[in-house]
Scaffold this motif. Structure first.
Motif: not given
Length: 188
Positions: A30-36, A49-58
């Motif tokens: 169900s995760l739509k996006y997983a992006v840096e 529209v864009n969720f759920p989404s995960a974002f990777f932050v350094k």
């Protein structure tokens, strides 16, 4: 250095984010996006529209020097007798923040927990054909309900990867018999 070697020419951080994206989407369909990177505010304009989404932050990065080139980290042999010999030159410790955004509090709980369990159970996650990443849990924050009914969960992990160097190697096919090359004395 081996020319055009994808292991040596791609930043370990990029490899880490690409692999996590693939793994998270397989883990949670169900995760739509997983992006840096951090989401652009435009992501929040059309609710849902864009969720759920995960974002990777350094959040942070530090490197520690390791062994010299004499220590081989891994070798990969090709069918033609050639191969790549990889040397670990440095370990990198990233402080990785994974920010999960959902429009439903139960999704935040379920998806966040699935991600936490996955990374806590991964001893070594392959991030390319040679390198692996290891994760150590650091912190977890559930943000209160924000604007437009968005729900956020931030998870921080220390992720360890490597900087590698490599050379092209060739398989030995013929051995030369040992020669006695000890010094001889000459008499006149």
């Amino acid at each position: 250095m081996i020319p055009n070697d994808p292991v040596l020419t791609v930043d370990p951080w990029d490899d880490l984010c690409t692999t996590l994206s693939t793994q998270f989407k397989n883990l949670v369909p169900s995760l739509k996006y997983a992006v840096e990177g951090w989401p652009d505010p435009k992501w929040f304009e059309d609710t849902g529209v864009n969720f759920p989404s995960a974002f990777f932050v350094k959040v942070g990065e530090k490197g520690t020097n390791t062994t010299g080139r004499a220590k081989v980290f891994k070798t990969i042999t090709n069918s033609d007798g050639t191969g790549a010999i990889y040397f670990e030159t440095k370990k990198i410790l990233y402080l990785l923040q994974i920010s999960l955004f959902t429009t439903d509090p139960q999704q935040r709980l379920d998806i966040g927990w699935a991600i936490m369990q996955y990374l806590n159970n991964q001893i070594q996650l392959p991030i390319n054909t040679v390198n692996t990443a290891r994760f150590v849990f650091k912190s977890l924050d559930r943000m209160p309900e924000g604007r437009d009914n968005f729900y956020q969960r931030d998870m921080q992990f220390e992720a360890q990867t490597r900087i590698l160097d490599g050379v092209q190697g060739y398989k030995v096919t013929n051995l030369i018999p040992s020669l006695d090359i000890s010094p001889t004395t000459q008499t006149s």
